[in-house]
Write a protein that holds these residues in place. Structure first.
Motif, PDB file in Angstrom:
ATOM      1  N   LEU B 473       0.836  -1.204   0.000  1.00 53.18           N
ATOM      2  CA  LEU B 473       0.000   0.000   0.000  1.00 53.18           C
ATOM      3  C   LEU B 473       0.867   1.248   0.000  1.00 53.18           C
ATOM      4  CD1 LEU B 473      -2.684  -1.153   2.582  1.00 53.18           C
ATOM      5  CD2 LEU B 473      -2.868  -1.156   0.095  1.00 53.18           C
ATOM      6  N   GLY B 474       2.174   1.033   0.175  1.00 54.46           N
ATOM      7  CA  GLY B 474       3.055   2.201   0.152  1.00 54.46           C
ATOM      8  C   GLY B 474       4.373   1.904   0.847  1.00 54.46           C
ATOM      9  N   LYS B 475       5.411   2.626   0.421  1.00 49.42           N
ATOM     10  CA  LYS B 475       6.706   2.474   1.096  1.00 49.42           C
ATOM     11  C   LYS B 475       6.957   3.739   1.905  1.00 49.42           C
ATOM     12  CE  LYS B 475      11.492   1.022   0.271  1.00 49.42           C
ATOM     13  NZ  LYS B 475      11.988   1.724   1.446  1.00 49.42           N
ATOM     14  N   ILE B 476       7.261   3.529   3.183  1.00 50.47           N
ATOM     15  CA  ILE B 476       7.433   4.692   4.041  1.00 50.47           C
ATOM     16  C   ILE B 476       8.801   5.303   3.785  1.00 50.47           C
ATOM     17  CG2 ILE B 476       7.399   5.501   6.429  1.00 50.47           C
ATOM     18  CD1 ILE B 476       5.963   2.662   6.920  1.00 50.47           C
ATOM     19  N   ASP B 477       8.806   6.602   3.706  1.00 49.77           N
ATOM     20  CA  ASP B 477      10.022   7.342   3.411  1.00 49.77           C
ATOM     21  C   ASP B 477      10.813   7.548   4.703  1.00 49.77           C
ATOM     22  OD1 ASP B 477      11.880   9.027   2.301  1.00 49.77           O
ATOM     23  OD2 ASP B 477      10.562  10.794   2.459  1.00 49.77           O
ATOM     24  N   VAL B 478      11.477   6.473   5.151  1.00 47.15           N
ATOM     25  CA  VAL B 478      12.340   6.610   6.348  1.00 47.15           C
ATOM     26  C   VAL B 478      13.722   6.058   6.020  1.00 47.15           C
ATOM     27  CG1 VAL B 478      10.622   6.599   8.195  1.00 47.15           C
ATOM     28  CG2 VAL B 478      11.454   4.428   7.266  1.00 47.15           C
ATOM     29  N   LYS B 479      14.699   6.572   6.715  1.00 46.30           N
ATOM     30  CA  LYS B 479      16.060   6.117   6.475  1.00 46.30           C
ATOM     31  C   LYS B 479      16.201   4.689   6.995  1.00 46.30           C
ATOM     32  CE  LYS B 479      18.021   9.915   8.474  1.00 46.30           C
ATOM     33  NZ  LYS B 479      17.075  11.058   8.471  1.00 46.30           N
TER      34      LYS B 479
END
Lengths: 373, 597
Positions: B473-479
């Motif tokens: 459902l989505g890729k979280i933009d975290v390092k």
């Protein structure tokens, strides 16, 4: 007297004879179709029985053509008394069938005296009507009514055989009207008739058996009882209607053999026929009956004496009443009174008595010339 | 010739009347046969033909390792055609079938459109009953023994919330064209997988067209279209894991969701207490229904999807990620915990009254220091926390197909203004940062969240079918480092001596996790430390969310125990048991595959 000479054969009414034979043969075929068992392979023997009764009927017809019908007038009183006694015997010790006792058993046979009584009744009142000069007056009308109509009517209704009871009353009324009533008698009949109708109706209603009541109710309101009599009328209409123009074909009908139709080989046999032969077939069958009735009326016109005239008229009326009430019932335009289609429905006694009546009719035509040797 | 004397010949008049009579009959015949012939032909056909829909055998549901979870069991039923059945036989029949005679005559006497439609008198006849009836067949005209198929749920209560059950067509479903081909008495999936994959499982109904007589008796078969069996489906559930999960929840109320982090496949879904779907299959009795629905513990509630409670300290993961990503802290940032934080006239206590002393992020997560996160949360503000919580799938539906899912709640300033018509208070941020206050989540959301921690930040929609294509459902933009820091700390929660999740420490695998204890009673009220003295309804809710193995997670799990007390002591052991069951099961599967190869 019983000698069959050439003149007799020449004057024999072959047209009406073969018309009726044709009706009976079609009837037997239809009985065969109506009673065929879709599940088991053995055929029921109704059509064979009917065929045997047909042979007996033709025999009876020949016997009743062979002597001068004037003899019928002469032996009418003892026949009438015997007829009444048989009706009484039925009441006392009759067999019950379809909720009514109409049969008496003689050995292995059983027959319905009321079937023969109708002819005796017609002979009896023909004799009395023919003795009256001019139009019928009040006194003779009442006398004939009470002695020859009301008494047997009560015995028949008691059985209960409402159908036959009503038939003899209607024969009496139509015969009287055709004979011509004196003005006073006519007016009195109409007045008494219209005053007593509701009362008589009520009285009759009380006397009716439940199954008879339900038939009348179902006629007025067919939706009341879907599995009862109204159901029968509906299935009968479905059978006839589904025949459409040219019919489903012989032995292709489903309403009868699959038992949607009640009384499929007796009272509702016309529905089975109309399903398989369609409008065309029905038209043909009705034409045969039309021929029979018209020939009967013609016989009455041509009869050499009043007794013969009235007798022929009475017999023709009897056939007509049965025919119209039965067909009207299967078409849903008459109440279900449970009377068979003459010469066509399964029923031995009725077939025999109808052939005897036909014999009398042919007898009258055959001897229509005053100078008969 | 008197008849002729008065005027015209009366016999001729009679002739005319007869002609009129014939015309009437012919008109009526014309009406019935020509004008209405079509309609009567149709009625006569429907009189004659009976169309029977034959339900297809239903597809079987398997667990991920091919273990069947349901079976179709044929059984005998006694049916009666009221039109052919002799009411006087009801007594004799009642003795054989062991049901009251009144019940039989009652069923027979109910008015129906046709007296020839069959009525079910008794289901699941014993072999003895069938043989007695067959032996005395001729004594009971109109009585028919038929074969029906029932759906048996082999594991009963286990996995009931996921698998679901069959039920009778409801009146509105009978109207629905979707179910037109099914027999009226058909059972279809009304819950769970049985419902959501009903079309697949159902197959294609067959049809038999019989010629019947007026008594409704079948005369011959005219046409037959055999039914097509429904497709089997293989669930992602692992029945061994599921069994272990339900066993661990014995006597407890709560839920457990286990996911495969790389696919979103649901390995286990426990909602306790559960119910026995077998009771629904043949039309549940009123008593059973009342017994199930009236229970205070509400067994029909699918707690894994529907119960929303404050996540407690498990939420600190979100606060930590937000703070790392926003640059408010790094791994070296230290706060001092003396057991409470003062803010204005309010005191916010740490669960450890003595305090944790000097705390960095790792220690704060491992020992679950509240004060550290109060401080970090205060700096972040609620709207930042909200933003990250939503990224991790909280506060919204996970999108699982099984119905009735709830959203939970992640508050922010706008939300409070809109719903409470009041400004946001900083104190509310402080308690929100440790997952208290307005914050609430469902067990399945927490499982999705912990999955994302281990799979590199991808939110998958949880799916119940095995090998169905994963639905990201989505890729979280975290390092990636942020997630690694969190993972390492979570491993410490279980592994380190002071970790709150030590109870989950396993000998066979490495487990990382986070405990949570959601307060039921507001901070002001105090009960003694000994939780046994606290009435159950005031006890805290216990959470534990975990993953294993540590190096490359294959299972992510969230455990929630209603009024369970401390997450560390109540929820963590359950997670451990289930993870171990899964690992052992997997090992076994691999071994058997090796042998086969």
């Amino acid at each position: 007297m019983f000698r069959i000479d050439r003149t007799l054969i020449r004057n024999f009414d072959w047209l009406i004879f073969f018309t009726v034979i044709a009706i009976s043969v079609i009837g037997i075929l239809t009985i065969f179709s109506a009673t065929r068992q879709p599940m088991e392979s053995t055929q029921s023997p109704f059509y064979i029985k009917q065929f045997i009764w047909l042979l007996l009927g033709v025999l009876g017809l020949i016997v009743f053509v062979s002597f001068d019908y004037i003899w019928l007038s002469r032996i009418s009183v003892p026949m009438y008394i015997a007829g009444l006694i048989f009706l009484l015997i039925v009441l006392i010790s009759g067999k019950t069938g379809m909720g009514a006792q109409r049969w008496i058993g003689i050995g292995p046979m059983s027959f319905q005296p009321s079937e023969f009584f109708k002819l005796i009744f017609i002979i009896m009142i023909s004799r009395h009507f023919s003795s009256i000069q001019g139009s019928i007056g009040i006194m003779s009308l009442l006398r004939i009514f009470f002695v020859f109509v009301f008494l047997p009517f009560m015995l028949l209704v008691k059985q209960p055989d409402l159908g036959t009871g009503l038939v003899i009353i209607i024969i009496f009324i139509t015969l009287s009207l055709t004979m011509g009533l004196q003005k006073k008698a006519l007016i009195l009949t109409v007045i008494i008739g219209s005053v007593s109708m509701p009362f008589l109706g009520n009285l009759m209603w009380e006397r009716l058996e439940d199954y008879q009541k339900s038939r009348l109710i179902a006629f007025v309101e067919p939706g009341v009882d879907p599995s009862g009599i109204g159901y029968h009328i509906k299935q009968s209409k479905v059978a006839i209607g589904s025949g459409e123009f040219s019919g489903k074909g012989f032995l292709k009908g489903t309403q009868g053999p699959f038992r949607f139709l009640p009384e499929k080989h007796t009272d509702f046999i016309f529905a089975v026929f109309a399903e398989e032969w369609g409008f065309i077939g029905s038209l043909f069958l009705l034409s045969l009956y039309f021929l029979l009735i018209m020939r009967g009326l013609d016989t009455a016109r041509k009869a050499k004496d009043d007794f013969g005239k009235i007798l022929a008229l009475g017999i023709t009326f009897m056939f007509s009443i049965y025919f119209f009430v039965n067909i009207g019932m299967t078409l849903g335009i008459m109440p279900v009174v449970g009377i068979p289609l003459p010469f066509f429905s399964y029923g031995g006694t009725a077939l025999l008595s109808n052939y005897i009546s036909l014999g009398v009719l042919i007898n009258i035509r055959t001897r229509r010339f005053a100078l008969f040797y | 010739m008197q008849i002729k004397k008065n005027g015209p010949d009366r016999i001729v008049i009679v002739g005319y009347i007869i002609v009129i009579g014939f015309i009437i009959l012919l008109l009526r015949l014309w009406q019935l046969q020509i004008l209405q012939g079509d309609e009567f032909r149709r009625i006569s056909e429907s009189n004659r033909l009976r169309v029977i829909n034959v339900q297809a055998p239903r597809g079987i549901i398997f667990d991920r390792n091919g273990t069947p979870l349901v079976k179709n069991t044929p059984y005998f039923i006694a049916t009666v055609i009221p039109g052919e059945f002799d009411g006087n036989n009801a007594d004799a029949l009642s003795k054989i079938l062991d049901i009251p005679a009144e019940e039989i005559s009652g069923k027979i006497n109910i008015k129906r459109p046709s007296p020839f439609t069959t009525i079910i008198i008794k289901k699941r006849l014993s072999f003895r009953e069938v043989s007695v009836i067959e032996a005395r067949r001729t004594d009971f005209p109109g009585l028919i023994i038929e074969i029906a198929v029932s759906r048996d749920y082999i594991y009963g209560k286990t996995g009931a919330h996921a698998i679901g059950y069959l039920g009778k067509l409801t009146p509105s479903q009978m109207e629905d064209p979707e179910y037109r081909d099914l027999p009226r008495h058909a059972f279809i999936g009304q819950w769970g997988v049985e419902k959501y994959f009903d079309k697949t499982l159902r197959g294609i109904s067959g049809q038999k067209i019989f010629e019947v007589d007026a008594l409704g008796r079948e005369i011959r078969l005219l046409q037959e279209k055999p039914p097509v069996k429904g497709d089997d489906i293989t669930l992602s559930l692992d029945i061994e894991l599921q069994k272990e999960g339900e066993k661990s929840f014995e006597g407890l109320t709560g839920a457990l969701v286990a996911l495969q982090p790389e696919t979103g496949e649901i390995l286990g879904l426990v909602s306790s207490p559960s119910f026995d779907p077998n009771k629904f299959v043949n039309g549940i009795s009123y008593a059973d229904w009342a017994a199930i629905t009236r229970q205070k513990t509400m067994p029909m509630l699918n707690r894994a999807l529907q119960s929303q409670y404050p996540p407690g300290s498990t939420f600190k993961i979100i606060t930590a990620i937000a703070a790392l990503e926003e640059g408010i802290i790094d791994t070296t940032t230290k706060k001092y915990c003396n057991g409470r934080m003062n803010y204005g006239k309010w005191n916010y206590n740490c669960w450890k009254k003595k305090g944790h002393g000097s705390v960095n992020l790792h220690k704060a997560l491992v020992e679950s220091c509240d004060v550290y996160f109060y401080e970090v949360g205060r700096q972040l503000g609620i709207d930042k926390i909200y933003e990250y919580a939503l990224k991790f799938g909280l506060g919204r539906e996970t999108g699982i197909l099984l119905g009735g899912e709830r959203k939970g709640l992640i508050p922010n300033t706008r939300w409070k203004m809109a719903t409470k018509n009041a400004p946001w208070f900083l104190g509310e941020t402080i308690i929100s940062s440790i997952g208290q206050g307005y914050v609430s989540t469902t067990p399945i959301q927490m499982a999705v969240m912990i999955s994302a921690i281990t799979n590199g930040g991808i939110i998958y929609r949880p799916v119940i079918l095995k090998d169905s294509a994963p639905v990201p459902l989505g890729k979280i933009d975290v390092k990636p480092e942020t997630l690694k820091i969190i993972r390492d700390s979570l491993l410490g929660v279980v592994d380190e001596p002071k970790g709150t999740g030590q109870a989950a420490k396993s000998a066979i695998t490495t487990i990382g996790g986070k405990t949570g204890t959601a307060q039921v009673v507001s901070a002001g009220q105090q009960y003694s430390e000994n939780s046994k003295d606290i009435p159950e309804k005031y006890r805290d809710h216990a959470w534990f969310i975990a993953f294993a193995p540590g190096e490359k997670a294959e299972i992510a799990i969230s455990v929630f125990v209603e009024h369970g007390g401390h997450g560390g002591s109540k929820a963590a052991p359950i997670a451990k048991r289930v993870i171990e069951a899964y690992m052992l099961q997997k090992e076994k599967q691999e071994e058997s595959t090796d042998v086969q190869n």
